[in-house]
Motif scaffolding. Structure first.
Motif, PDB file in Angstrom:
ATOM      1  N   UNK A 171      40.355  44.761  43.879  1.00 23.18           N
ATOM      2  CA  UNK A 171      40.841  43.693  43.417  1.00 23.18           C
ATOM      3  C   UNK A 171      40.513  43.504  42.055  1.00 23.18           C
ATOM      4  N   UNK A 172      41.404  42.921  41.061  1.00 24.86           N
ATOM      5  CA  UNK A 172      41.169  42.609  39.773  1.00 24.86           C
ATOM      6  C   UNK A 172      40.839  41.157  39.592  1.00 24.86           C
ATOM      7  N   UNK A 173      39.578  40.710  39.473  1.00 22.28           N
ATOM      8  CA  UNK A 173      39.307  39.103  39.200  1.00 22.28           C
ATOM      9  C   UNK A 173      39.894  38.780  37.821  1.00 22.28           C
ATOM     10  N   UNK A 174      40.871  37.666  37.776  1.00 20.11           N
ATOM     11  CA  UNK A 174      41.063  37.405  36.560  1.00 20.11           C
ATOM     12  C   UNK A 174      41.149  35.666  36.509  1.00 20.11           C
ATOM     13  N   UNK A 175      40.871  35.126  35.438  1.00 16.18           N
ATOM     14  CA  UNK A 175      41.029  33.430  35.342  1.00 16.18           C
ATOM     15  C   UNK A 175      39.761  32.712  35.953  1.00 16.18           C
ATOM     16  N   UNK A 176      39.844  31.548  35.879  1.00 14.07           N
ATOM     17  CA  UNK A 176      38.767  30.809  36.660  1.00 14.07           C
ATOM     18  C   UNK A 176      39.201  29.571  37.091  1.00 14.07           C
ATOM     19  N   UNK A 177      38.580  28.700  37.899  1.00  6.87           N
ATOM     20  CA  UNK A 177      38.978  27.658  38.533  1.00  6.87           C
ATOM     21  C   UNK A 177      38.931  26.258  37.413  1.00  6.87           C
ATOM     22  N   UNK A 185      44.056  40.092  41.793  1.00  4.18           N
ATOM     23  CA  UNK A 185      45.373  41.199  41.508  1.00  4.18           C
ATOM     24  C   UNK A 185      45.075  42.459  42.108  1.00  4.18           C
ATOM     25  N   UNK A 186      46.099  42.776  43.170  1.00  3.10           N
ATOM     26  CA  UNK A 186      45.818  44.021  43.923  1.00  3.10           C
ATOM     27  C   UNK A 186      46.933  45.053  43.158  1.00  3.10           C
ATOM     28  N   UNK A 187      46.483  45.910  42.808  1.00  3.38           N
ATOM     29  CA  UNK A 187      47.451  47.177  42.294  1.00  3.38           C
ATOM     30  C   UNK A 187      47.769  47.947  43.627  1.00  3.38           C
ATOM     31  N   UNK A 188      49.151  48.018  44.156  1.00  9.60           N
ATOM     32  CA  UNK A 188      49.104  48.975  45.152  1.00  9.60           C
ATOM     33  C   UNK A 188      50.019  50.195  45.205  1.00  9.60           C
ATOM     34  N   UNK A 202      52.510  45.462  43.190  1.00  5.79           N
ATOM     35  CA  UNK A 202      51.333  44.810  43.513  1.00  5.79           C
ATOM     36  C   UNK A 202      51.339  43.417  43.919  1.00  5.79           C
ATOM     37  N   UNK A 203      50.187  42.766  44.361  1.00  3.37           N
ATOM     38  CA  UNK A 203      50.196  41.477  44.937  1.00  3.37           C
ATOM     39  C   UNK A 203      48.995  40.641  44.223  1.00  3.37           C
ATOM     40  N   UNK A 204      49.260  39.354  43.882  1.00  4.16           N
ATOM     41  CA  UNK A 204      48.612  38.658  43.346  1.00  4.16           C
ATOM     42  C   UNK A 204      48.278  37.295  44.181  1.00  4.16           C
ATOM     43  N   UNK A 205      47.011  37.109  44.466  1.00  5.81           N
ATOM     44  CA  UNK A 205      46.511  35.958  45.366  1.00  5.81           C
ATOM     45  C   UNK A 205      46.213  35.006  44.356  1.00  5.81           C
ATOM     46  N   UNK A 206      46.622  33.507  44.448  1.00  2.00           N
ATOM     47  CA  UNK A 206      45.697  32.758  43.955  1.00  2.00           C
ATOM     48  C   UNK A 206      44.454  32.081  44.742  1.00  2.00           C
TER      49      UNK A 206
END
Length: 300
Positions: A171-177, A185-188, A202-206
């Motif tokens: 997973x690519x960790x992006x952003x902040x709280x 971000x999961x590149x599939x 891919x799939x992005x999970x907040x």
């Protein structure tokens, strides 16, 4: 002339047939950015919002002229649903939908489902994906509680069939709280994980407490993109932003609705709570980083 409606296919003991013909629920045409001027909210939704994909006991398919995407959903319930065959241009015989196409299948349901490709069964747990290559023949879907999201684009060659889980992608960790956009971000389906002819997915999970996606916003002139928003509760919504950066519009979206982003359009969104979304691209290249990033101050 009224547009023909798709025909629901429900599996019964004596009804099973691989010859269910291909009918698209709706066709979406490519648009010029000038067409955004003066368009009403309802016209905007009609041109870009893809809803009603997940109906019990049915396969629903739509067609977009942007990169020739087929966007669909399959909810088998107690049935076994076959991927329809196409009869054009030769109406005398059915041809595999994947004769010159590749397909991705993602299970966004809560239960395990099964996708069978040419007699080989593949179990997909929740959030698992399957890449199905060009030239595959019969494809069927089954599993109570499974909800399959389908995306297909033209292909020029066949690559190996591959089942993918989120564990297959770092997973690519992006952003902040602090900025309300912490996400993974999961590149599939990308070359370093799973080869394909044209499709990227891919799939992005907040994270809980985050609501903004795809920051900073961007466009990519050489590819079209599709977003499917899911993991929303009944009253929650996502405000999806699109259009030229200097002339943004928005579409209010519900759970399990998709939206088409033309190459000239920004794509980003903000929801009433954390959610997940599947992004899919097709076009001239497979370069994930091929994007024209826009500073938030450039948006109007």
């Amino acid at each position: 002339m009224p547009r023909p409606q798709s025909r629901p296919f429900r599996q019964g003991a004596s009804q099973f047939s691989f010859q269910e013909n291909l009918v698209f629920e709706k066709t979406y045409y490519a648009t010029h950015p000038d067409m955004m001027d003066g368009v009403s909210n309802e016209e905007l939704r009609d041109r870009y919002l893809v809803g009603g994909l997940f109906r019990d006991g049915e396969i629903v398919l739509t067609y977009s002229h942007g990169e020739r995407f087929i966007i669909g959903g399959a909810v088998p319930g107690a049935s076994i649903l076959p991927l329809p065959v196409q009869t054009e241009p030769d109406s005398a015989a059915g041809h595999s939908l994947l004769e010159r196409r590749e397909l991705s299948v993602v299970n966004i349901g809560r239960a395990v489902g099964v996708v069978t490709v040419d007699g080989e069964r593949h179990e997909l747990a929740s959030r698992d994906a399957l890449y199905v290559p060009m030239g595959s023949g019969t494809v069927t879907f089954e599993g109570e509680g499974a909800r399959f999201y389908l995306l297909s684009v033209p292909a020029h060659r066949a690559f190996p069939l591959r089942r993918l889980t989120l564990a297959d992608a770092t997973p690519m960790e992006r952003g902040s709280l602090e900025t309300s956009n912490a996400r993974q971000i999961y590149q599939l389906i990308l070359p370093h994980v799973c080869q394909s002819a044209s499709l990227c997915l891919g799939m992005t999970i907040l994270e809980p407490g985050s609501v903004w996606n795809t920051m900073p916003p961007h466009v990519h002139e050489r590819r079209s993109e599709i977003y499917l928003y899911f993991d929303l509760e009944g009253d929650d919504r996502v405000f999806h932003y699109m259009g030229k950066p200097e002339a943004l519009r928005h579409i209010v979206m519900e759970n399990e609705e998709a939206v088409i982003s033309p190459p000239w359009s920004v794509h980003m969104g903000s929801g009433t709570r954390a959610y997940s979304f599947i992004w899919a691209m097709a076009g001239e290249n497979l370069d994930y980083n091929d994007m024209d990033v826009k500073d938030i101050c450039q948006l109007r």
